[in-house]
Design a protein around this motif. Structure first.
Motif, PDB file in Angstrom:
ATOM      1  N   ALA A  48     -11.409  70.463 -31.219  1.00 21.65           N
ATOM      2  CA  ALA A  48     -11.419  69.117 -30.648  1.00 21.65           C
ATOM      3  C   ALA A  48     -12.346  68.996 -29.449  1.00 21.65           C
ATOM      4  O   ALA A  48     -12.656  67.875 -29.025  1.00 21.65           O
ATOM      5  CB  ALA A  48     -10.005  68.712 -30.244  1.00 21.65           C
ATOM      6  N   TRP A  49     -12.774  70.105 -28.887  1.00 17.52           N
ATOM      7  CA  TRP A  49     -13.602  70.044 -27.672  1.00 17.52           C
ATOM      8  C   TRP A  49     -14.912  70.798 -27.877  1.00 17.52           C
ATOM      9  O   TRP A  49     -14.885  71.874 -28.461  1.00 17.52           O
ATOM     10  CB  TRP A  49     -12.837  70.646 -26.488  1.00 17.52           C
ATOM     11  CG  TRP A  49     -13.387  70.199 -25.165  1.00 17.52           C
ATOM     12  CD1 TRP A  49     -14.287  70.856 -24.383  1.00 17.52           C
ATOM     13  CD2 TRP A  49     -13.078  68.992 -24.489  1.00 17.52           C
ATOM     14  NE1 TRP A  49     -14.559  70.142 -23.272  1.00 17.52           N
ATOM     15  CE2 TRP A  49     -13.831  68.966 -23.302  1.00 17.52           C
ATOM     16  CE3 TRP A  49     -12.255  67.897 -24.774  1.00 17.52           C
ATOM     17  CZ2 TRP A  49     -13.773  67.936 -22.388  1.00 17.52           C
ATOM     18  CZ3 TRP A  49     -12.186  66.866 -23.881  1.00 17.52           C
ATOM     19  CH2 TRP A  49     -12.938  66.886 -22.704  1.00 17.52           C
ATOM     20  N   PRO A  50     -16.055  70.228 -27.489  1.00 16.28           N
ATOM     21  CA  PRO A  50     -16.208  68.941 -26.796  1.00 16.28           C
ATOM     22  C   PRO A  50     -16.121  67.764 -27.755  1.00 16.28           C
ATOM     23  O   PRO A  50     -16.359  67.912 -28.960  1.00 16.28           O
ATOM     24  CB  PRO A  50     -17.620  69.059 -26.196  1.00 16.28           C
ATOM     25  CG  PRO A  50     -18.329  69.956 -27.147  1.00 16.28           C
ATOM     26  CD  PRO A  50     -17.316  70.949 -27.636  1.00 16.28           C
ATOM     27  N   PRO A  51     -15.806  66.578 -27.230  1.00 16.91           N
ATOM     28  CA  PRO A  51     -15.707  65.388 -28.092  1.00 16.91           C
ATOM     29  C   PRO A  51     -17.046  65.045 -28.731  1.00 16.91           C
ATOM     30  O   PRO A  51     -18.105  65.209 -28.119  1.00 16.91           O
ATOM     31  CB  PRO A  51     -15.256  64.291 -27.117  1.00 16.91           C
ATOM     32  CG  PRO A  51     -14.692  65.009 -25.940  1.00 16.91           C
ATOM     33  CD  PRO A  51     -15.438  66.298 -25.833  1.00 16.91           C
ATOM     34  N   GLY A  83      -6.746  58.446 -39.109  1.00 22.22           N
ATOM     35  CA  GLY A  83      -7.842  58.707 -40.026  1.00 22.22           C
ATOM     36  C   GLY A  83      -8.653  59.929 -39.640  1.00 22.22           C
ATOM     37  O   GLY A  83      -9.031  60.739 -40.501  1.00 22.22           O
ATOM     38  N   ALA A  84      -8.905  60.098 -38.331  1.00 24.85           N
ATOM     39  CA  ALA A  84      -9.648  61.271 -37.863  1.00 24.85           C
ATOM     40  C   ALA A  84      -8.852  62.551 -38.088  1.00 24.85           C
ATOM     41  O   ALA A  84      -9.413  63.593 -38.460  1.00 24.85           O
ATOM     42  CB  ALA A  84     -10.001  61.111 -36.388  1.00 24.85           C
ATOM     43  N   MET A  85      -7.543  62.490 -37.879  1.00 25.64           N
ATOM     44  CA  MET A  85      -6.702  63.673 -38.098  1.00 25.64           C
ATOM     45  C   MET A  85      -6.676  64.044 -39.581  1.00 25.64           C
ATOM     46  O   MET A  85      -6.790  65.225 -39.937  1.00 25.64           O
ATOM     47  CB  MET A  85      -5.283  63.402 -37.603  1.00 25.64           C
ATOM     48  CG  MET A  85      -5.116  63.453 -36.102  1.00 25.64           C
ATOM     49  SD  MET A  85      -5.151  65.136 -35.449  1.00 25.64           S
ATOM     50  CE  MET A  85      -3.626  65.778 -36.093  1.00 25.64           C
ATOM     51  N   ASN A 128     -11.360  65.648 -38.398  1.00 30.35           N
ATOM     52  CA  ASN A 128     -12.366  65.403 -37.356  1.00 30.35           C
ATOM     53  C   ASN A 128     -11.685  65.383 -35.988  1.00 30.35           C
ATOM     54  O   ASN A 128     -11.559  64.332 -35.341  1.00 30.35           O
ATOM     55  CB  ASN A 128     -13.097  64.082 -37.629  1.00 30.35           C
ATOM     56  CG  ASN A 128     -13.836  64.094 -38.942  1.00 30.35           C
ATOM     57  OD1 ASN A 128     -14.391  65.124 -39.346  1.00 30.35           O
ATOM     58  ND2 ASN A 128     -13.858  62.955 -39.623  1.00 30.35           N
ATOM     59  N   TYR A 129     -11.247  66.557 -35.546  1.00 32.07           N
ATOM     60  CA  TYR A 129     -10.510  66.627 -34.284  1.00 32.07           C
ATOM     61  C   TYR A 129     -11.384  66.264 -33.089  1.00 32.07           C
ATOM     62  O   TYR A 129     -10.886  65.756 -32.086  1.00 32.07           O
ATOM     63  CB  TYR A 129      -9.930  68.025 -34.103  1.00 32.07           C
ATOM     64  CG  TYR A 129      -8.991  68.443 -35.212  1.00 32.07           C
ATOM     65  CD1 TYR A 129      -8.047  67.556 -35.716  1.00 32.07           C
ATOM     66  CD2 TYR A 129      -9.047  69.718 -35.765  1.00 32.07           C
ATOM     67  CE1 TYR A 129      -7.185  67.918 -36.732  1.00 32.07           C
ATOM     68  CE2 TYR A 129      -8.198  70.093 -36.791  1.00 32.07           C
ATOM     69  CZ  TYR A 129      -7.269  69.196 -37.271  1.00 32.07           C
ATOM     70  OH  TYR A 129      -6.423  69.559 -38.291  1.00 32.07           O
ATOM     71  N   ASP A 130     -12.693  66.532 -33.174  1.00 30.36           N
ATOM     72  CA  ASP A 130     -13.581  66.206 -32.058  1.00 30.36           C
ATOM     73  C   ASP A 130     -13.782  64.695 -31.931  1.00 30.36           C
ATOM     74  O   ASP A 130     -14.215  64.211 -30.877  1.00 30.36           O
ATOM     75  CB  ASP A 130     -14.927  66.915 -32.214  1.00 30.36           C
ATOM     76  CG  ASP A 130     -15.587  66.650 -33.550  1.00 30.36           C
ATOM     77  OD1 ASP A 130     -14.918  66.062 -34.430  1.00 30.36           O
ATOM     78  OD2 ASP A 130     -16.760  67.036 -33.724  1.00 30.36           O
ATOM     79  N   GLN A 131     -13.482  63.932 -32.989  1.00 32.43           N
ATOM     80  CA  GLN A 131     -13.501  62.477 -32.890  1.00 32.43           C
ATOM     81  C   GLN A 131     -12.132  61.945 -32.462  1.00 32.43           C
ATOM     82  O   GLN A 131     -12.036  61.000 -31.674  1.00 32.43           O
ATOM     83  CB  GLN A 131     -13.900  61.867 -34.234  1.00 32.43           C
ATOM     84  CG  GLN A 131     -15.292  62.253 -34.708  1.00 32.43           C
ATOM     85  CD  GLN A 131     -15.644  61.626 -36.042  1.00 32.43           C
ATOM     86  OE1 GLN A 131     -15.099  60.578 -36.413  1.00 32.43           O
ATOM     87  NE2 GLN A 131     -16.553  62.255 -36.780  1.00 32.43           N
ATOM     88  N   MET A 132     -11.078  62.572 -32.981  1.00 33.99           N
ATOM     89  CA  MET A 132      -9.727  62.145 -32.635  1.00 33.99           C
ATOM     90  C   MET A 132      -9.460  62.262 -31.143  1.00 33.99           C
ATOM     91  O   MET A 132      -8.803  61.408 -30.533  1.00 33.99           O
ATOM     92  CB  MET A 132      -8.725  62.991 -33.421  1.00 33.99           C
ATOM     93  CG  MET A 132      -7.262  62.645 -33.173  1.00 33.99           C
ATOM     94  SD  MET A 132      -6.523  63.504 -31.751  1.00 33.99           S
ATOM     95  CE  MET A 132      -6.684  65.186 -32.264  1.00 33.99           C
ATOM     96  N   ILE A 133     -10.002  63.304 -30.508  1.00 37.10           N
ATOM     97  CA  ILE A 133      -9.731  63.526 -29.092  1.00 37.10           C
ATOM     98  C   ILE A 133     -10.299  62.398 -28.236  1.00 37.10           C
ATOM     99  O   ILE A 133      -9.790  62.112 -27.142  1.00 37.10           O
ATOM    100  CB  ILE A 133     -10.313  64.900 -28.644  1.00 37.10           C
ATOM    101  CG1 ILE A 133      -9.668  65.340 -27.336  1.00 37.10           C
ATOM    102  CG2 ILE A 133     -11.818  64.842 -28.524  1.00 37.10           C
ATOM    103  CD1 ILE A 133      -8.230  65.681 -27.441  1.00 37.10           C
ATOM    104  N   ILE A 134     -11.344  61.712 -28.709  1.00 40.65           N
ATOM    105  CA  ILE A 134     -11.892  60.573 -27.974  1.00 40.65           C
ATOM    106  C   ILE A 134     -10.847  59.461 -27.889  1.00 40.65           C
ATOM    107  O   ILE A 134     -10.656  58.836 -26.838  1.00 40.65           O
ATOM    108  CB  ILE A 134     -13.184  60.047 -28.644  1.00 40.65           C
ATOM    109  CG1 ILE A 134     -14.209  61.169 -28.780  1.00 40.65           C
ATOM    110  CG2 ILE A 134     -13.766  58.882 -27.851  1.00 40.65           C
ATOM    111  CD1 ILE A 134     -15.423  60.770 -29.582  1.00 40.65           C
ATOM    112  N   GLY A 135     -10.151  59.225 -29.000  1.00 38.76           N
ATOM    113  CA  GLY A 135      -9.098  58.217 -28.997  1.00 38.76           C
ATOM    114  C   GLY A 135      -7.975  58.563 -28.048  1.00 38.76           C
ATOM    115  O   GLY A 135      -7.445  57.690 -27.348  1.00 38.76           O
TER     116      GLY A 135
END
Length: 542
Positions: A325-328, A506-508, A512-519
């Motif tokens: 998930a990191w970095p986003p 949807g990201a989960m 796509n954890y690196d996108q989910m973390i932005i949310g």
């Protein structure tokens, strides 16, 4: 046995720490004794296995008394302990030492027993009677608010209890609540002859079973000399006949309650020998509260399968999750993917869902709250009926969670924010209406009486005497509800009601954890901004 001794030491240690902090030792002795009394009747202590896992029965100590009568010493020790503790003085310390130590020894004696065959003896009518008593007591409590109707309410409570018991014990009650019939089971001893016959029957059936197992390519069975050779199970025929293999050493959460509380009593008694003045006037009440909390929390922890070791086992997944998930991933132009832009759009939609839902709820809650205010609806029988109806509506509406409403509306109107707005608005009407009505009930009566004395009409009283007092509170409550609704709207997105929750799900699902973390980061930021803004507004209004 090591685990049991650890439980005992934990209880002693807690008592010592409380004594060092100069807490009441008598309170611990009373609370520990009452807690063990509840555990004796209601908490499972050991395990008795059948042929299938669903046939397993976890008996309480009371259910084990026919098999091990020495367990009756536990309630007797508790009664003696409570009697001595309530007398106070130096008797409290000896009550803790004798009661806690004696209960621990009896418990250790039970868990030292060998595995044995027992027969289940269901106690019919017990759970039905308990349910009837609880219902009757709940109805009888209404008499505390209406002293003039006390006798009729008591009569209704008794009738409700009797009818409930008769219905639960009938075929109709067993149709809807089949597990209630004979739910509480005593474990009766059987003797060596019964076990020998069960072993003989099992061995006699082995040739036929092995013939079937060979045909399907499964390992064959071997003859046994004792049911303990089956390693925790029991033959199918014996299980169907009501027999179980009782294993005292397989402890359940009742063992935790028994030995920790016994250790608490023992430790409190030992501390009391050194400091006999560690007693307070309200120890009985405090001890009852302590026992009640333990009696509620322990089964709750067990029912929720709270096990920290499972979190330890899952730690590698958490590490891998944060690594992915990191970095986003704020944007990926090559793949035409722009997560940050999606998050901003969905976050705006989430705020709008909360805003519209709260606004619609406030529109309906304001007028209905006046009908749900006790001080404005006691002038006639009709208005009292309206008051009861509105309060009942609020209670029913608040009882249906927003998530449940969202699932219903998603099925009715399809995926999207409209379903979330409907669910949020309907549920928030009750919450806001209750808060508004309570604010109306607490208004100052002086301005109302002053206007009424001049002959002002009801609408004028409402406009000039009540609204100026409650309007700031209405705004404050609405802002607070908007904060809650924003958080709720995030969850509603997970079930298809739109917004940032829908993006996160949807990201989960896509990994796509690196996108989910932005949310997630966006939610934290917006929650704090809304909290600070609404707090500032409330401080200016109230």
């Amino acid at each position: 046995m090591t685990t049991i001794l650890l439980y005992l030491l934990i209880g002693v240690g807690l008592a010592v720490l409380s004594g060092v902090a100069k807490g009441s030792m008598r309170r611990l002795v009373i609370g520990g004794g009452l807690g063990i009394l509840v555990a004796f009747v209601a908490f499972p202590f050991s395990r008795s296995s059948g042929f299938l896992s669903r046939e397993t029965v976890d008996p309480t100590l009371l259910a084990l008394v026919p098999t091990f009568p020495l367990l009756l010493l536990i309630p007797l020790l508790i009664v003696a302990t409570l009697y001595l503790a309530l007398r106070g003085g130096g008797l409290v310390a000896w009550a803790g030492v004798i009661g806690g130590g004696g209960i621990a020894l009896v418990g250790l004696a039970w868990y030292a027993q060998p595995t044995q065959v027992v027969r289940l003896a269901p106690v019919n009518g017990l759970m039905e009677g308990l349910a009837a008593i609880v219902l009757a007591a709940a109805v009888a409590l209404l008499a505390q608010r209406s002293p003039r109707l006390r006798l009729p309410i008591y009569a209704v409570a008794a009738l409700a209890g009797v009818l409930t018991f008769l219905w639960l014990g009938s075929s109709g009650g067993h149709t809807y609540l089949p597990r209630m019939a004979g739910y509480y089971k005593l474990l009766m001893p059987t003797g060596s002859e019964t076990e020998r016959k069960l072993v003989e029957d099992y061995n006699a059936a082995i040739p036929q079973k092995n013939a079937i197992l060979k045909e399907i390519g499964q390992p064959t069975l071997e003859p046994i000399t004792s049911l303990t050779d089956l390693k925790g199970s029991i033959p199918q025929e014996a299980s169907e006949a009501g027999y179980r293999l009782l294993q005292p050493a397989r402890t359940q959460y009742g063992a935790l309650a028994l030995f920790v509380l016994a250790g608490l009593m023992l430790g409190a008694g030992l501390m009391g020998l050194r400091r006999p003045n560690l007693q307070e006037a309200g120890d009985l009440r405090a001890g009852m509260i302590f026992a009640g909390v333990v009696s509620i929390l322990l089964p709750a922890f067990e029912a929720t399968e709270f096990q920290l070791q499972r979190l330890v086992k899952g730690w590698p997944f958490l590490v891998g999750f944060f690594h992915k998930a990191w970095p986003p991933n704020l944007a990926n132009p090559d793949a035409n993917v722009f997560p940050l832009q999606s998050v901003l759009s969905e976050m705006a939609l989430t705020i709008e869902i909360a805003l519209v839902g709260t606004f619609l709820a406030a529109i309906f809650a304001v007028p209905s709250s006046f009908l749900a205010a006790r001080n404005l609806t006691q002038g006639s029988a009709l208005m009292r009926g309206v008051f009861a109806f509105m309060r009942g509506f609020y209670n029913v509406d608040r009882g249906v969670d927003t998530l449940i409403l969202a699932l219903i509306f998603v099925a009715a109107v399809g995926l999207g924010p409209f379903a979330g707005v409907l669910a949020m608005a309907i549920h928030s009407i009750a919450d806001l209406g209750k808060l508004y009505s309570e604010a109306i009930e607490n208004v100052d009566k002086g301005p109302i009486e002053a206007l009424e004395s001049t002959g002002a009409a009801g609408v004028n009283v409402l406009r000039w005497a009540i609204l100026p007092q409650v309007l700031p509170l209405f705004v404050s409550y609405t802002l607070y509800r908007f904060e809650i609704n924003f958080r709720v709207s995030v969850v509603l997105g997970l079930v298809g009601a739109g917004g940032i929750g829908y993006f996160i799900k949807g990201a989960m699902d896509a990994g796509n954890y690196d996108q989910m973390i932005i949310g997630v980061i966006a939610i934290v930021i917006v929650v704090n901004l809304i909290d600070f803004a609404s707090s500032w507004l409330r401080s200016r209004l109230v």
